[in-house]
Motif scaffolding. Structure first.
Motif, short mmCIF file in Angstrom:
data_model
loop_
_atom_site.label_atom_id
_atom_site.label_comp_id
_atom_site.label_asym_id
_atom_site.label_seq_id
_atom_site.Cartn_x
_atom_site.Cartn_y
_atom_site.Cartn_z
N GLY A 92 0.83 -1.20 0.00
CA GLY A 92 0.00 0.00 0.00
C GLY A 92 0.87 1.25 0.00
N ARG A 93 0.66 2.14 0.97
CA ARG A 93 1.45 3.37 1.08
C ARG A 93 2.73 3.15 1.86
NH1 ARG A 93 -0.94 7.34 4.11
NH2 ARG A 93 0.12 9.01 2.95
N SER A 94 2.90 1.98 2.42
CA SER A 94 4.06 1.70 3.27
C SER A 94 5.17 0.99 2.49
CB SER A 94 3.62 0.82 4.45
OG SER A 94 4.72 0.42 5.23
N THR A 95 6.41 1.32 2.82
CA THR A 95 7.57 0.60 2.29
C THR A 95 8.36 0.05 3.47
OG1 THR A 95 7.73 2.06 0.37
CG2 THR A 95 9.67 0.74 0.90
N GLY A 128 9.14 1.61 -3.91
CA GLY A 128 8.22 2.39 -3.10
C GLY A 128 8.78 3.75 -2.71
N LEU A 129 8.83 4.00 -1.40
CA LEU A 129 9.32 5.28 -0.88
C LEU A 129 10.84 5.36 -0.87
CD1 LEU A 129 6.95 5.50 2.22
CD2 LEU A 129 6.67 6.71 0.04
N ASN A 180 6.99 4.33 10.78
CA ASN A 180 5.68 3.93 11.27
C ASN A 180 5.77 2.80 12.30
OD1 ASN A 180 2.82 4.43 11.02
ND2 ASN A 180 2.65 2.37 10.13
N MET A 189 6.34 5.40 6.22
CA MET A 189 5.13 5.97 5.64
C MET A 189 5.42 7.41 5.22
SD MET A 189 2.48 3.84 5.67
CE MET A 189 0.98 4.82 5.82
N PRO A 190 4.78 7.89 4.15
CA PRO A 190 5.02 9.29 3.72
C PRO A 190 4.37 10.29 4.66
CG PRO A 190 3.31 8.27 2.38
CD PRO A 190 3.85 7.18 3.26
#
Length: 410
Positions: free
Chosen positions: A41-44, A88-89, A116, A136-137
């Motif tokens: 998802g939004r997490s790396t 990802g991030l 996170n 997380m961003p």
């Protein structure tokens, strides 16, 4: 009041507390066995598998955005290419020895992030453990300067310009000229990486060791090295080392690399750089910026202390001193000797504002030995024969330079 980084570590350490009872420490240092990235998802998630559990510190830094993981006495058995491709991030990560009994992983992120979660678990049926850090961003305002900014736990960037300026006053009398050899990069900072994963830090350390042996054999010099193994040394510490040892000549060894695929097979050869306030050309300017950024690569915060004008004035003053002329003299001699031994670049002598060359007490040069991006240069640099020839040529240049200095004295 505890700093944000300390609060973060208190939470992070909880995961290690229970683990320490499950994993018995061994006499040997823990080893990093695998590292990879997972995007959910939004997490790396950055995952590091180690042979045993260790305590650690994790924090963030900005300008550029990074997550830094400090671990004690960890050796790395990872794929040499690990970390060069992000996900990802995360744009990339690197690892290596950061200091005595200290290892570091630096994770470059594509923007501001928060940690996170951070936890460590033992792998089933094994003494190995997996450390997982989920990112997380967040927005830049919330990130600020990062949880690790302006903390005593980081190695501070303390300008050594004053120490260098006063080196002439504090010089200790010595019979033999002191030669300081400075193998660039090291530890967590690999420097340039060749097409076959050959690292700059490895090549320059090998040449430095041979150069030290060649100079020592003459019996004419007191030879010292800023690093003798694969460990990171900040630019400030390199400058301080030179000043503390009252160097009479400072030689910094490096190897270059270029990204342009079409130019890799045509651009090769050694280049010798000296200090100047204005770069001799655009290539020299870019090279100085790249070498001056090595502290950031190793995860040291880039403090802007508002002393730009002062540093500029020191540099201008330095250029008026005789060390500038002596540096140019040695550069000329060295270019001639190396030119008889190995391939030189199209413009073999250049100049720019290299931080490691900002020394008022000692003539100094930075030698780019060749291009790891060029297959011919890379293959030659790997051979002990080539390394020995380069060391002999530099040693010969040193003797010619000091013979000339002696002859010119009244």
């Amino acid at each position: 009041m505890r700093r944000p980084r300390e609060l973060l570590w208190n939470a992070f350490a909880t995961a290690f507390a229970g683990l320490s009872m499950l994993v018995s420490p061994s006499a040997d240092a823990a080893e990093a066995l695998d590292a990879h990235l997972t995007v959910t998802g939004r997490s790396t998630i950055f995952e590091l598998t180690m042979s045993e559990g260790v305590t650690a510190q994790v924090f963030t830094l900005g300008n550029p955005y990074r997550v830094v993981l400090d671990l004690p006495d960890l050796s790395f058995r990872l794929d040499p290419a690990a970390g060069q491709k992000g996900a990802g991030l995360i744009s990339a990560f690197r690892y290596g020895q950061f200091g005595e009994h200290k290892s570091r992983v630096v994770i470059d992120t594509k923007g501001p992030v928060k940690i996170n979660s951070a936890n460590m678990t033992r792998l089933k049926g094994s003494s190995a453990v997996k450390l997982a850090i989920a990112l997380m961003p967040i927005d830049a305002e919330t990130f600020g300067a990062g949880t690790g900014s302006h903390t005593a736990a980081d190695e501070p960037l303390v300008a050594n310009a004053a120490a260098s300026e006063n080196a002439d006053v504090a010089r200790k009398p010595h019979g033999k000229p002191v030669i300081v050899i400075d193998p660039g990069h090291g530890g967590i900072d690999p420097g340039a990486i060749g097409a076959n994963n050959v690292t700059e830090k490895t090549i320059v350390l090998a040449v430095a060791a041979q150069l030290k042996e060649a100079l020592t054999k003459t019996g004419l010099y007191d030879v010292k090295m800023t690093r003798a193994d694969d460990v990171f040394v900040s630019l400030d510490k390199r400058l301080a080392f030179s000043a503390e040892n009252a160097a009479d000549l400072f030689i910094s060894l490096h190897a270059d690399s270029i990204e342009e695929q079409t130019a890799r097979e045509t651009i090769r050869g050694a280049t010798i750089y000296t200090l100047s306030s204005q770069a001799s050309d655009e290539k020299a300017r870019i090279m100085a910026e790249k070498e001056n950024a090595s502290d950031l690569i190793a995860g040291i915060e880039n403090f802007d202390r508002g002393g730009g004008d002062q540093v500029k004035n020191i540099l201008i003053d330095l250029l008026k001193r005789e060390t500038s002329n002596f540096s140019a003299d040695f550069s000329q001699v060295l270019a001639k000797r190396l030119g008889k031994t190995i391939a030189m670049s199209r413009i073999p002598r250049r100049s720019a504002a290299f931080k490691v060359l900002k020394q008022t007490h000692a003539p100094s040069v930075l030698v780019e030995l060749g291009y790891l991006s060029n297959q011919t240069d890379e293959q030659q640099m790997l051979t002990a024969e080539w390394q020995s020839k380069v060391a002999s040529a530099i040693s010969d240049a040193v003797q010619i330079y000091f013979n000339k200095r002696t002859a010119s004295k009244p």
